[in-house]
Enzyme design. Sequence first.
Site, PDB file in Angstrom:
ATOM      1  N   ASP A   1      -6.807  91.261 -15.135  1.00 56.08           N
ATOM      2  CA  ASP A   1      -5.476  91.752 -14.785  1.00 56.08           C
ATOM      3  C   ASP A   1      -4.725  92.039 -16.094  1.00 56.08           C
ATOM      4  O   ASP A   1      -4.487  91.128 -16.886  1.00 56.08           O
ATOM      5  CB  ASP A   1      -4.754  90.665 -13.971  1.00 56.08           C
TER       6      ASP A   1
ATOM      7  N   THR B   1      -0.954  97.851 -14.106  1.00 59.86           N
ATOM      8  CA  THR B   1      -0.523  97.227 -15.361  1.00 59.86           C
ATOM      9  C   THR B   1      -1.417  97.638 -16.526  1.00 59.86           C
ATOM     10  O   THR B   1      -0.966  97.725 -17.658  1.00 59.86           O
ATOM     11  CB  THR B   1      -0.545  95.689 -15.237  1.00 59.86           C
ATOM     12  N   THR B   2      -2.704  97.891 -16.247  1.00 58.52           N
ATOM     13  CA  THR B   2      -3.611  98.320 -17.313  1.00 58.52           C
ATOM     14  C   THR B   2      -3.415  99.811 -17.604  1.00 58.52           C
ATOM     15  O   THR B   2      -3.318 100.218 -18.758  1.00 58.52           O
ATOM     16  CB  THR B   2      -5.082  98.048 -16.906  1.00 58.52           C
TER      17      THR B   2
ATOM     18  N   ASP C   1      -1.368  91.292  -6.339  1.00 55.88           N
ATOM     19  CA  ASP C   1      -1.480  92.745  -6.526  1.00 55.88           C
ATOM     20  C   ASP C   1      -1.660  93.448  -5.176  1.00 55.88           C
ATOM     21  O   ASP C   1      -1.023  94.466  -4.901  1.00 55.88           O
ATOM     22  CB  ASP C   1      -2.677  93.092  -7.437  1.00 55.88           C
TER      23      ASP C   1
END
Length: 556
Positions: free
Chosen positions: A60, A93-94, A393
Site C-alpha cells: 500500500d 496512493t501509489t 481501500d
Amino acid sequence: MHAPVVVLKDSTKRESGSKVHHGNIRAAKAVAEVIRTTLGPRSMLKMLLDAAGGIVVTNDGNAILRELDLAHPAAKSMIELSRTQDEEVGDGTTSVIVLAGEMLHVAEEFIDKSFHPTVICRAYTKALEDALAVIDKIAMTIDVKDRATMLGLVKSCIGTKFTSQFGDLIADLAIEATSMVGVDLGQGLREVDIKKYIKVEKVPGGQLEDSQVLKGVMFNKDVVAPGKMRRKIVNPRIILLDSPLEYKKGENQTNAEIMKDEDWEVLLKMEEEYVQNLCAQLLIHKPDVVITEKGLSDLACHYLSKAGVTAIRRVRKTDNNRIAKACGAVIANRPEELQESDVGTGAGLFEVKKIGDEFFAFIVECKDPKACTVLLRGPSKDLLNEVERNLQDAMCVARNIIKNPKLVPGGGGTELTVSATLKQKSASIEGIEKWPYEAAALAFEAIPRTLAQNCGVNVIRTMTALRGKHANGENAWTGIDGNTGEISDMKDKKIWDSYSVKAQTFKTAIEAACMLLRIDDIVSGMKKKQAPGAQGPSKPTVEQADDADNEQMIPE
C-alpha cells in the site's frame, strides 16, 4: 524610521535557482522510485521496520511512505500527497506518486533549457483541464444496486492488493459494510461515513474465510458482574448513558468534618440512597442492558443485577455512538432525563462471547443498522493488519462508487487515452507552452509503462503497440492486463477504476508537481547543533532586525 531588514547570518544554509529545482526533482523521483514496483497486480511487497522494532509488510503506497524517514523537504511533501489521496478517496496512493514523479522528471529538461517554471506550470494546468475533460467523456455510468457489477468493480480496484488471492472475500465484506451504513440525505445524495460507523475488529485465530460483517456492533468488553448478569438476551431493551452510575465525589478541595459516629453512617446512607435513586430512574424503563461510558459502582451493579439487568461500563465514546446507530437508542446524559423513545429496541440479540483469551460483547441482528462491525479473523497479526489496510481501500472504492457511480478503464487505458488526446491537442497550442504541454502528455504514460515493467513483459514493444491502438483516440478501453501483461479490452476483462479516484489522482499529482516547480529558494532557519556544554546564542539564524539600536541594522 528605518525599514525592517532580514539579515542572514553566515551559518544560514541557502540554496536557490536551478540548483533547488534539480534537488527537488531528484528527491521526488527518488520517492517515486521507492514505490514504483508496488503498482499493479504483479506488484512487489515492501518490508518496513518501524521505530519500535515491529515489521510492516505491505504494498500500500500510503502505508509504505508513512514509515519512511526523510530529510528532504520536497520528498516530505511527496509523502503528503499520498496521505491526502488516501484520506480523500482511499485509493490510487501509489499512482499519484508515480505520476507526480514523472511530471517533475519531464520538466527537468525544460529547467535545463532555462524555461521559466511559471510557463511550465501554466502548460501543466492546461493539460490537467484537458485531461479531466477527456475522462469525463470516456466515463460510463453504472447502477449501484447491481451487486455483481459493484463486486467486479471493487475487485478490480483492489486486485493489486495482497488479499486478491482470497477471491471475492474482501470485496464482499466491503460492499456489504458500505451499503449498510449509507444514509440517504434526499435529492439523490447519500452520505457514507466509513471511518465513523464501520469498525474493523481484528481477532487473531481461525481462518480468513471466517471473517464477516455483523449486522450490528461488537466491542471488547465483558459484563460488570459475570456471575450474576445474563450474557445472552434476545430482543434486548438497551439504554445508553454517558454519565456515571456512582456517587458523585467532590473535587480534591472538598472537606467534610465528622464529629460523631452516627454522622458517618448518615453520609454513607446518603450515598446509598443517591445510587439507589439513579438505578430506580433507569429501572422505570425496564431495560435489559445498560451501557455507560463512565464508571459504575459496586452498589449500582448490585441493584441492577438484582433487577435482572446486564450492565457494561467504560465503553469508548466511538463505540457508544455506533451502538446507538445500530440499535436505534439515544445516548442519555442524565438518567432522570430518559424517555421511552431513547430506549434502543432495534437489536435482535445481545451476547457476550469469549474469542481467544478475551470477552467480546455483540449487539447483533439489528433491524436497520446504520453502523456495523467487520470482524476479521486470520492466522497472525501482521496478516490481519494488511487485510485491514486492503479492506479500508475496498470500502473507500465502494463509497466512491455509491457517491459518484461512474467508471473509467483501468490497466493504464485512461492514462493512454488522455496522453493520445493531449498529444493531438498540443499541435493547436501556440507559443512556448507547446513543449511542456507535450511533455505532460507523455508523462501520463508512466502508469501503463510501470504496469508493464512490473508484469515483466517487453516494455518498449508493449508501449509501442498500445500507443498505436490509442493514436486515433477510438480504443479508449484498451489497456494492459496487469496479471499477464497482455494488451486487452478492459471492458471484457472487467478491469475498471472509479472516476473520482482517477480525477483526484490527476489533480493531486499535477498540482503538486506545479507547487514543487515553483520553489526557487530553500532557506533553512534551523541553527547548527552545538557541542554539548557550549553556550551559544539561542536566536534563530534568520532574524528580523527591526530594532533601531540593533548593531546589525542596515540603514536604507
